[in-house]
Design a protein around this motif. Structure first.
Motif, PDB file in Angstrom:
ATOM      1  N   ASP A   1       0.987  -1.274   0.118  1.00  0.00           N
ATOM      2  CA  ASP A   1      -0.222  -0.155   0.009  1.00  0.00           C
ATOM      3  C   ASP A   1       1.039   1.342  -0.151  1.00  0.00           C
ATOM      4  OD1 ASP A   1      -1.665   2.196   0.657  1.00  0.00           O
ATOM      5  OD2 ASP A   1      -2.770   1.035   2.273  1.00  0.00           O
ATOM      6  N   GLY A   2       0.889   2.003  -1.111  1.00  0.00           N
ATOM      7  CA  GLY A   2       1.801   3.088  -1.181  1.00  0.00           C
ATOM      8  C   GLY A   2       1.845   4.140  -0.181  1.00  0.00           C
ATOM      9  N   LEU A   3       0.351   4.353   0.076  1.00  0.00           N
ATOM     10  CA  LEU A   3       0.058   5.520   1.271  1.00  0.00           C
ATOM     11  C   LEU A   3       0.542   5.044   2.533  1.00  0.00           C
ATOM     12  CD1 LEU A   3      -3.360   6.627   0.114  1.00  0.00           C
ATOM     13  CD2 LEU A   3      -1.074   7.573  -0.511  1.00  0.00           C
ATOM     14  N   ARG A   4       0.527   3.765   2.802  1.00  0.00           N
ATOM     15  CA  ARG A   4       1.095   3.297   4.218  1.00  0.00           C
ATOM     16  C   ARG A   4       2.235   3.351   4.242  1.00  0.00           C
ATOM     17  NH1 ARG A   4      -2.368  -1.213   7.381  1.00  0.00           N
ATOM     18  NH2 ARG A   4      -1.336  -0.021   9.267  1.00  0.00           N
ATOM     19  N   VAL A   5       3.035   2.971   3.056  1.00  0.00           N
ATOM     20  CA  VAL A   5       4.732   2.908   2.951  1.00  0.00           C
ATOM     21  C   VAL A   5       5.069   4.420   3.232  1.00  0.00           C
ATOM     22  CG1 VAL A   5       6.593   2.914   1.156  1.00  0.00           C
ATOM     23  CG2 VAL A   5       4.844   0.854   1.577  1.00  0.00           C
ATOM     24  N   GLN A   6       4.337   5.407   2.356  1.00  0.00           N
ATOM     25  CA  GLN A   6       4.485   6.819   2.814  1.00  0.00           C
ATOM     26  C   GLN A   6       4.586   7.233   3.822  1.00  0.00           C
ATOM     27  OE1 GLN A   6       1.609   9.475   0.764  1.00  0.00           O
ATOM     28  NE2 GLN A   6       3.329  10.302  -0.600  1.00  0.00           N
ATOM     29  N   ASP A   7       3.594   7.040   4.723  1.00  0.00           N
ATOM     30  CA  ASP A   7       3.430   7.344   6.316  1.00  0.00           C
ATOM     31  C   ASP A   7       4.784   6.598   6.859  1.00  0.00           C
ATOM     32  OD1 ASP A   7       0.928   8.455   5.754  1.00  0.00           O
ATOM     33  OD2 ASP A   7      -0.191   6.970   6.307  1.00  0.00           O
TER      34      ASP A   7
ATOM     35  N   VAL B   1       7.192  -2.768  -5.124  1.00  0.00           N
ATOM     36  CA  VAL B   1       5.873  -2.409  -6.169  1.00  0.00           C
ATOM     37  C   VAL B   1       4.973  -1.862  -5.196  1.00  0.00           C
ATOM     38  CG1 VAL B   1       4.230  -3.370  -7.442  1.00  0.00           C
ATOM     39  CG2 VAL B   1       6.496  -4.469  -7.726  1.00  0.00           C
ATOM     40  N   LEU B   2       4.517  -0.678  -5.493  1.00  0.00           N
ATOM     41  CA  LEU B   2       3.643  -0.013  -4.775  1.00  0.00           C
ATOM     42  C   LEU B   2       2.186  -0.068  -5.535  1.00  0.00           C
ATOM     43  CD1 LEU B   2       5.792   3.304  -4.055  1.00  0.00           C
ATOM     44  CD2 LEU B   2       5.308   1.119  -2.555  1.00  0.00           C
ATOM     45  N   GLY B   3       0.980  -0.072  -4.740  1.00  0.00           N
ATOM     46  CA  GLY B   3      -0.244   0.228  -5.294  1.00  0.00           C
ATOM     47  C   GLY B   3      -1.250   1.012  -4.451  1.00  0.00           C
ATOM     48  N   THR B   4      -2.547   1.559  -4.871  1.00  0.00           N
ATOM     49  CA  THR B   4      -3.365   2.218  -4.301  1.00  0.00           C
ATOM     50  C   THR B   4      -4.518   1.461  -4.452  1.00  0.00           C
ATOM     51  OG1 THR B   4      -3.541   3.949  -6.240  1.00  0.00           O
ATOM     52  CG2 THR B   4      -2.126   4.296  -4.455  1.00  0.00           C
TER      53      THR B   4
END
Length: 252
Positions: free
Chosen positions: A90-96, A120-123
């Motif tokens: 989950d790209g947003l959780r990785v971002q956090d 590999v990132l996803g939304t």
């Protein structure tokens, strides 16, 4: 306004952060610097952050697992990036998780941090209830996925037809490398020599978003667009003109 851009290296030689930085430096008034791999000097908590961000299933909104085996896998993947693969995050959780690791004196909107990642990132797509792979996750810090460049945009239809045909004949889908070598069409493959040039446009797009709030350009010929197919990526990132008329005034 963005005053400084820091680009963080990826562990793959296919993505040359120094070349990207030089290209970016020519297109804005910001100062650009290149830094080491963001995931170096990883902590146990970062491994847990990646474990919590793991996508369980393409159609399951919930993510993550903190089972000991999963966390140990993430620890090994941080230490040895070449061993990571086959997982979507989950790209947003990785971002956090990565935001917490930014230097405390550099946490301002004027300082853009663009991290080239080997994951590999996803939304999550609310419109169709499934995960979608992404090349970039905009925001602060911005994430640009090197494997996402090859995996997120859809390949030519002939690729999937041949994949289905071979799967029917053998009972298993063929190795990706076989299809990439045999199917004609314009698409990027793992360790493609054009990787750096293509990623440069996505890095600029991440900085552009922080500057203007504009996520993507609607003109599919522009390097600031977000093509959903590989042919579109090749056209936008590797063909002339580099920018649509509006963005050429700013970055051309």
């Amino acid at each position: 306004m963005v005053e400084r851009v820091s680009v963080y290296r990826a562990p793959t030689a296919a993505a040359d952060a120094d070349r990207i930085a030089r290209w970016l430096d020519e297109r804005g008034e910001w100062a650009v610097d290149v830094r080491g791999r963001f995931l170096d000097d990883a902590s146990d908590e970062l491994a847990r952050g990646f474990a919590r961000a793991r996508v369980r299933s393409p159609y399951d909104r919930e993510t993550g697992s903190e089972m000991l085996g999963v966390v140990r896998y993430e620890e090994r993947a941080l230490e040895n990036p070449e061993r990571a693969g086959g997982v979507i995050y989950d790209g947003l959780r990785v971002q956090d998780a990565l935001r917490e690791r930014l230097p405390r004196g550099e946490r301002s909107p004027e300082h853009a941090h663009v991290i080239l990642l080997d994951r590999v990132l996803g939304t999550w797509g609310e419109h169709d209830g499934r995960w979608h792979k992404r090349v970039s996750v905009l925001g602060w810090p911005a994430l640009v996925s090197v494997p996402g460049l090859y995996e997120a945009p859809a390949k030519p239809e002939a690729y999937y037809r041949e994949q289905g045909r071979r799967a029917l004949l053998s009972g298993d889908p063929p190795p990706r490398e076989v299809l990439e070598n045999e199917v004609e069409g314009e698409f990027l493959i793992e360790d493609d020599p054009r990787t750096t040039e293509a990623l440069a446009g996505y890095v600029l797009g991440a900085v552009h978003y922080l500057e203007t709030g504009e996520a993507f350009c609607d003109d599919e010929r522009c390097r600031l667009s977000n093509p959903h197919r590989q042919e579109g990526v090749v056209r936008a990132q590797l063909r002339e003109p580099e920018f649509c008329p509006r963005h050429a005034e700013r970055y051309g």
